[in-house]
Enzyme design. Structure first.
Site, PDB file in Angstrom:
ATOM      1  N   ASN A  91       0.811  -1.224   0.000  1.00 44.90           N
ATOM      2  CA  ASN A  91       0.000   0.000   0.000  1.00 44.90           C
ATOM      3  C   ASN A  91       0.846   1.277   0.000  1.00 44.90           C
ATOM      4  O   ASN A  91       0.437   2.289  -0.571  1.00 44.90           O
ATOM      5  CB  ASN A  91      -0.909  -0.035   1.240  1.00 44.90           C
ATOM      6  CG  ASN A  91      -1.541   1.313   1.526  1.00 44.90           C
ATOM      7  OD1 ASN A  91      -2.445   1.758   0.829  1.00 44.90           O
ATOM      8  ND2 ASN A  91      -1.045   1.986   2.573  1.00 44.90           N
ATOM      9  N   TYR A 157       3.155  10.114 -11.814  1.00 47.81           N
ATOM     10  CA  TYR A 157       2.317   9.337 -10.878  1.00 47.81           C
ATOM     11  C   TYR A 157       1.517   8.311 -11.668  1.00 47.81           C
ATOM     12  O   TYR A 157       1.466   7.137 -11.309  1.00 47.81           O
ATOM     13  CB  TYR A 157       1.401  10.255 -10.063  1.00 47.81           C
ATOM     14  CG  TYR A 157       0.503   9.466  -9.123  1.00 47.81           C
ATOM     15  CD1 TYR A 157       1.049   8.770  -8.033  1.00 47.81           C
ATOM     16  CD2 TYR A 157      -0.867   9.367  -9.336  1.00 47.81           C
ATOM     17  CE1 TYR A 157       0.235   8.008  -7.187  1.00 47.81           C
ATOM     18  CE2 TYR A 157      -1.679   8.618  -8.497  1.00 47.81           C
ATOM     19  CZ  TYR A 157      -1.121   7.947  -7.422  1.00 47.81           C
ATOM     20  OH  TYR A 157      -1.913   7.191  -6.576  1.00 47.81           O
TER      21      TYR A 157
HETATM   22  P1  NDP Z   1      -1.710   8.530   2.732  1.00 50.31           P
HETATM   23  O1  NDP Z   1      -0.771   9.629   2.430  1.00 50.31           O
HETATM   24  O2  NDP Z   1      -2.776   8.788   3.733  1.00 50.31           O
HETATM   25  O3  NDP Z   1      -0.914   7.228   3.153  1.00 50.31           O
HETATM   26  C1  NDP Z   1       0.274   6.834   2.499  1.00 50.31           C
HETATM   27  C2  NDP Z   1       1.016   5.843   3.363  1.00 50.31           C
HETATM   28  O4  NDP Z   1       2.191   5.410   2.661  1.00 50.31           O
HETATM   29  C3  NDP Z   1       1.461   6.438   4.677  1.00 50.31           C
HETATM   30  O5  NDP Z   1       1.276   5.502   5.704  1.00 50.31           O
HETATM   31  C4  NDP Z   1       2.947   6.694   4.456  1.00 50.31           C
HETATM   32  O6  NDP Z   1       3.641   6.547   5.703  1.00 50.31           O
HETATM   33  C5  NDP Z   1       3.316   5.539   3.522  1.00 50.31           C
HETATM   34  N1  NDP Z   1       4.522   5.825   2.748  1.00 50.31           N
HETATM   35  C6  NDP Z   1       4.705   6.768   1.800  1.00 50.31           C
HETATM   36  N2  NDP Z   1       5.966   6.742   1.349  1.00 50.31           N
HETATM   37  C7  NDP Z   1       6.603   5.750   2.033  1.00 50.31           C
HETATM   38  C8  NDP Z   1       7.924   5.240   2.030  1.00 50.31           C
HETATM   39  N3  NDP Z   1       8.864   5.733   1.210  1.00 50.31           N
HETATM   40  N4  NDP Z   1       8.246   4.230   2.879  1.00 50.31           N
HETATM   41  C9  NDP Z   1       7.310   3.734   3.690  1.00 50.31           C
HETATM   42  N5  NDP Z   1       6.031   4.161   3.751  1.00 50.31           N
HETATM   43  C10 NDP Z   1       5.683   5.167   2.922  1.00 50.31           C
HETATM   44  O7  NDP Z   1      -2.365   8.149   1.327  1.00 50.31           O
HETATM   45  P2  NDP Z   1      -3.340   6.947   0.901  1.00 50.31           P
HETATM   46  O8  NDP Z   1      -3.763   6.146   2.055  1.00 50.31           O
HETATM   47  O9  NDP Z   1      -4.374   7.540   0.038  1.00 50.31           O
HETATM   48  O10 NDP Z   1      -2.340   6.129  -0.038  1.00 50.31           O
HETATM   49  C11 NDP Z   1      -2.117   4.752   0.080  1.00 50.31           C
HETATM   50  C12 NDP Z   1      -1.974   4.159  -1.313  1.00 50.31           C
HETATM   51  O11 NDP Z   1      -3.202   4.325  -2.016  1.00 50.31           O
HETATM   52  C13 NDP Z   1      -0.902   4.814  -2.169  1.00 50.31           C
HETATM   53  O12 NDP Z   1      -0.219   3.792  -2.878  1.00 50.31           O
HETATM   54  C14 NDP Z   1      -1.710   5.687  -3.146  1.00 50.31           C
HETATM   55  O13 NDP Z   1      -1.036   5.888  -4.344  1.00 50.31           O
HETATM   56  C15 NDP Z   1      -2.941   4.822  -3.312  1.00 50.31           C
HETATM   57  N6  NDP Z   1      -4.137   5.470  -3.815  1.00 50.31           N
HETATM   58  C16 NDP Z   1      -4.679   6.565  -3.172  1.00 50.31           C
HETATM   59  C17 NDP Z   1      -5.836   7.151  -3.649  1.00 50.31           C
HETATM   60  C18 NDP Z   1      -6.411   8.369  -3.046  1.00 50.31           C
HETATM   61  O14 NDP Z   1      -7.186   9.071  -3.734  1.00 50.31           O
HETATM   62  N7  NDP Z   1      -6.134   8.676  -1.778  1.00 50.31           N
HETATM   63  C19 NDP Z   1      -6.540   6.585  -4.807  1.00 50.31           C
HETATM   64  C20 NDP Z   1      -5.865   5.475  -5.417  1.00 50.31           C
HETATM   65  C21 NDP Z   1      -4.740   4.927  -4.909  1.00 50.31           C
HETATM   66  P3  NDP Z   1       4.842   7.467   6.220  1.00 50.31           P
HETATM   67  O15 NDP Z   1       4.630   8.844   5.663  1.00 50.31           O
HETATM   68  O16 NDP Z   1       4.737   7.375   7.701  1.00 50.31           O
HETATM   69  O17 NDP Z   1       6.048   6.778   5.677  1.00 50.31           O
HETATM   70  C1  8X3 Z   2      -5.048   8.650  -6.536  1.00 50.38           C
HETATM   71  C2  8X3 Z   2      -6.274   9.009  -7.313  1.00 50.38           C
HETATM   72  O1  8X3 Z   2      -7.126  10.406  -9.253  1.00 50.38           O
HETATM   73  O2  8X3 Z   2      -5.751  11.526  -7.590  1.00 50.38           O
HETATM   74  O3  8X3 Z   2      -4.397   7.565  -7.103  1.00 50.38           O
HETATM   75  O4  8X3 Z   2      -4.762  10.026  -9.160  1.00 50.38           O
HETATM   76  S1  8X3 Z   2      -5.949  10.278  -8.385  1.00 50.38           S
END
Ligand code: NDP
Ligand code: 8X3
Length: 257
Positions: A91, A157
């Site tokens: 994730n 991205y």
């Molecule tokens: P958040 O920013 O809320 O969570 C992201 C998580 O990833 C945090 O726990 C962060 O922890 C961790 N993270 C980021 N970089 C690193 C790293 N280098 N090493 C370890 N941990 C890392 O965002 P989301 O929950 O939305 O994102 C989770 C996933 O879902 C991502 O892959 C994102 O691309 C994907 N996603 C999100 C969408 C959205 O609209 N929100 C839609 C589609 C997909 P910390 O900073 O403590 O390291």
């Molecule tokens: C995150 C959703 O539409 O911002 O992956 O790229 S979007």
């Protein structure tokens, strides 16, 4: 139903958003969890809250998925504890900035490529062999609708999430002949810390992304993950795409602004 009770799930990026909500939901359903993230304070808080709330076993590892040695250390520590994760949820990920490719910052590109692609690969390479040896397990890759259709200024991205889609398909092919399953869950707009991170802490700009409609919540994606995990072992859902009802594609929205 294929219960997650008593299993071990490794969830990367569990300090906020989708990873945190998924950790909570799996723990609520009796699953032991291994959580990771870089922010030690948030990781520790999540560890203690979930452990107290649900009484399941929690292990936490504070590290950066971009660091291969640290990914390997996690796998070695689990192996020393004789734990083979039943579930791996890749994730951890981020978007950093939003700009035209000709104006893009190389450092932001590298951060996204190193986290979303290489980090996922490092963790998978370190954990998957033990799942294959055990001949059971479930890998969930968090992709995105951004990995199905590109949008203006999404370029790198988008490319990282297209890569997650390709890798998810490739992992499934390479797992043929084993009982290990693999699914990518691809959400549209979900209100988490995602946009705050993308816009470098600009809360106002981040809030605008979710204005005028009801976005997905992190908990909605956790529900979808649990659904996929609970299917019977002979069922392999390889991809689940989910949008908010007010968003039908990366271009078609029903916003009341
Ligand atoms: P958040 O920013 O809320 O969570 C992201 C998580 O990833 C945090 O726990 C962060 O922890 C961790 N993270 C980021 N970089 C690193 C790293 N280098 N090493 C370890 N941990 C890392 O965002 P989301 O929950 O939305 O994102 C989770 C996933 O879902 C991502 O892959 C994102 O691309 C994907 N996603 C999100 C969408 C959205 O609209 N929100 C839609 C589609 C997909 P910390 O900073 O403590 O390291
Ligand atoms: C995150 C959703 O539409 O911002 O992956 O790229 S979007």
């Amino acid at each position: 139903m294929n219960s997650v009770r008593g299993k071990w799930a490794l969830i990367t990026g569990a300090t906020s958003g989708i990873g945190k909500a998924t950790s909570d939901l799996l723990a609520k359903n009796g699953c032991n969890i291994i959580i990771t993230g870089r922010r030690a304070d948030k990781l520790e808080a999540t560890h203690h809250i979930i452990e107290e709330k649900y009484g399941i076993k929690v292990l936490s590892y504070c590290f950066d998925v971009r660091n291969l040695n640290q990914c390997a250390e996690l796998a070695n520590d689990l192996s020393e504890r004789e734990i083979v994760p039943d579930i791996l949820i890749n994730n951890a990920g981020l978007a950093s900035g939003k700009s035209k490719i000709q104006e893009g910052l190389i450092a932001e590109w590298e951060k996204m490529i190193d986290t979303n692609i290489k980090g996922l690969l490092y963790i998978t390479r370190c954990i998957l062999p033990a799942m294959i040896d055990k001949n059971e397990g479930h890998v969930i890759n968090i992709g995105s609708t951004a990995g199905h259709t590109v949008y203006p200024e999404g370029n790198v991205y988008n490319a990282t999430k297209f890569a997650v889609k390709a890798l998810n398909e490739a992992i499934n092919l390479d797992l043929a002949g084993t009982n290990v399953r693999c699914c990518s869950i691809d959400p549209g707009a979900a209100e988490t810390e995602f946009s705050v991170v993308r816009f470098h802490g600009d809360e106002e700009k981040a809030k605008k992304v979710y204005k005028g409609y009801t976005p997905l919540a992190a908990e909605d994606i956790a529900d979808a993950i649990l659904y996929v995990l609970q299917t019977l072992p002979h069922v392999n859902i390889t991809n689940l795409v989910m949008y908010p009802t007010a968003q039908r594609s990366v271009y078609v929205w029903d916003k009341k602004l």
